[in-house]
Write a protein that holds these residues in place. Structure first.
Motif, short mmCIF file in Angstrom:
data_model
loop_
_atom_site.label_atom_id
_atom_site.label_comp_id
_atom_site.label_asym_id
_atom_site.label_seq_id
_atom_site.Cartn_x
_atom_site.Cartn_y
_atom_site.Cartn_z
N SER A 1 24.48 30.16 -35.71
CA SER A 1 24.79 29.70 -34.35
C SER A 1 23.95 30.34 -33.25
CB SER A 1 26.27 29.95 -34.05
OG SER A 1 26.56 31.32 -34.19
N THR A 2 23.12 31.35 -33.58
CA THR A 2 22.35 32.02 -32.53
C THR A 2 20.95 32.43 -32.99
OG1 THR A 2 23.14 34.23 -33.15
CG2 THR A 2 24.43 33.05 -31.47
N ILE A 3 20.12 32.72 -32.01
CA ILE A 3 18.81 33.34 -32.22
C ILE A 3 18.94 34.73 -31.60
CG2 ILE A 3 16.35 33.23 -31.69
CD1 ILE A 3 17.05 30.10 -31.23
N GLU A 4 18.66 35.75 -32.38
CA GLU A 4 18.83 37.13 -31.94
C GLU A 4 17.47 37.77 -31.71
OE1 GLU A 4 21.82 38.40 -31.28
OE2 GLU A 4 22.90 36.68 -32.08
N ILE A 5 17.27 38.35 -30.53
CA ILE A 5 16.01 39.01 -30.19
C ILE A 5 16.33 40.42 -29.76
CG2 ILE A 5 14.02 38.99 -28.63
CD1 ILE A 5 14.83 35.87 -28.37
N VAL A 6 15.62 41.38 -30.34
CA VAL A 6 15.75 42.78 -29.94
C VAL A 6 14.38 43.22 -29.45
CG1 VAL A 6 16.32 45.12 -30.64
CG2 VAL A 6 17.52 43.20 -31.68
N PRO B 1 12.62 28.49 -31.00
CA PRO B 1 12.71 27.25 -31.77
C PRO B 1 13.34 26.13 -30.94
CG PRO B 1 14.00 29.03 -32.80
CD PRO B 1 13.41 29.56 -31.55
N GLN B 2 13.12 24.89 -31.36
CA GLN B 2 13.62 23.73 -30.61
C GLN B 2 15.14 23.72 -30.49
OE1 GLN B 2 12.00 20.27 -32.48
NE2 GLN B 2 10.11 20.39 -31.33
N GLN B 3 15.84 24.30 -31.46
CA GLN B 3 17.31 24.25 -31.41
C GLN B 3 17.91 25.26 -30.42
OE1 GLN B 3 15.59 25.07 -34.23
NE2 GLN B 3 16.66 26.58 -35.45
N ARG C 1 21.87 24.73 -30.06
CA ARG C 1 22.52 23.48 -29.67
C ARG C 1 23.48 23.05 -30.77
NH1 ARG C 1 19.16 21.68 -25.45
NH2 ARG C 1 17.07 22.54 -25.62
N GLU C 2 24.57 22.44 -30.38
CA GLU C 2 25.60 22.02 -31.34
C GLU C 2 25.03 21.09 -32.41
OE1 GLU C 2 28.80 22.99 -31.74
OE2 GLU C 2 28.44 24.44 -30.17
N ALA C 3 24.14 20.20 -32.02
CA ALA C 3 23.58 19.23 -32.97
C ALA C 3 22.74 19.89 -34.05
CB ALA C 3 22.74 18.20 -32.22
N SER C 4 22.24 21.10 -33.79
CA SER C 4 21.37 21.76 -34.77
C SER C 4 22.12 22.69 -35.71
CB SER C 4 20.28 22.55 -34.04
OG SER C 4 20.86 23.66 -33.39
N LYS C 5 23.41 22.91 -35.46
CA LYS C 5 24.18 23.81 -36.31
C LYS C 5 24.51 23.14 -37.64
CE LYS C 5 26.24 26.36 -32.52
NZ LYS C 5 27.46 26.69 -31.81
N PRO C 6 24.47 23.91 -38.72
CA PRO C 6 24.79 23.31 -40.02
C PRO C 6 26.26 22.89 -40.08
CG PRO C 6 24.38 25.67 -40.24
CD PRO C 6 24.14 25.31 -38.81
N ARG C 7 26.51 21.81 -40.77
CA ARG C 7 27.91 21.37 -40.95
C ARG C 7 28.04 20.72 -42.32
NH1 ARG C 7 25.50 17.39 -37.73
NH2 ARG C 7 25.91 15.27 -38.43
#
Length: 145
Positions: free
Chosen positions: A50-55, A110-112, A134-140
């Motif tokens: 659900s997220t992209i994590e950047i440190v 990324p695009q998502q 984005r909700e549409a890019s999350k796996p389901r």
């Protein structure tokens, strides 16, 4: 039998050539927007469902002076790091490994990535940025009927 004769081990020579080529391009970016060697701050980027994590490792930076923005899929981190402790007066400096001054780092997302779902916090010299997907890019899961 072949008339072709190699005086050395062909695979050994290919391995040596590959090491030389790797050394030649060491430190070059893997993409056009990647950083060059020595860029500040150094970053780690990862992803969850659900997220992209950047440190961003930015010790000595005042969090109030950080400027973080997203525009057209590019995350920009800008700020300034000042010298904490100068050398005593009269000292001739012959090495300085700590970067000081202003910096700007741009990371292609990324695009998502959803620019409306960004959270940033600064803890122990690390800038932690979470960008929601984005909700549409999350796996389901899809059920078969």
């Amino acid at each position: 039998m072949s008339d072709l004769y190699f005086r050395t081990d062909l695979f050994g020579e290919l391995d040596r050539l590959q090491r030389q080529m790797s050394g030649l391009f060491e430190g070059f970016p893997s993409s056009l927007r990647s950083s060059r060697m020595g860029t500040f701050p150094h970053i780690n980027v990862g992803t969850t469902d659900s997220t992209i994590e950047i440190v961003a490792f930015a010790p000595g930076v005042d969090p109030a002076k950080l400027d973080i923005s997203i525009d057209k899929g590019l995350l920009s981190i800008a700020g300034e790091r000042s010298t904490l402790q100068p050398l005593p007066e009269g000292t001739r400096q012959y090495a300085q490994e700590r970067f000081t001054g202003s910096f700007r780092r741009v990371i292609e997302l990324p695009q998502q990535a959803d620019p409306d779902k960004v959270h940033a916090r600064y803890t122990d010299g690390c800038l932690l940025i979470t960008v929601g997907k984005r909700e549409a890019s999350k796996p389901r899961a899809i059920t078969v009927e």
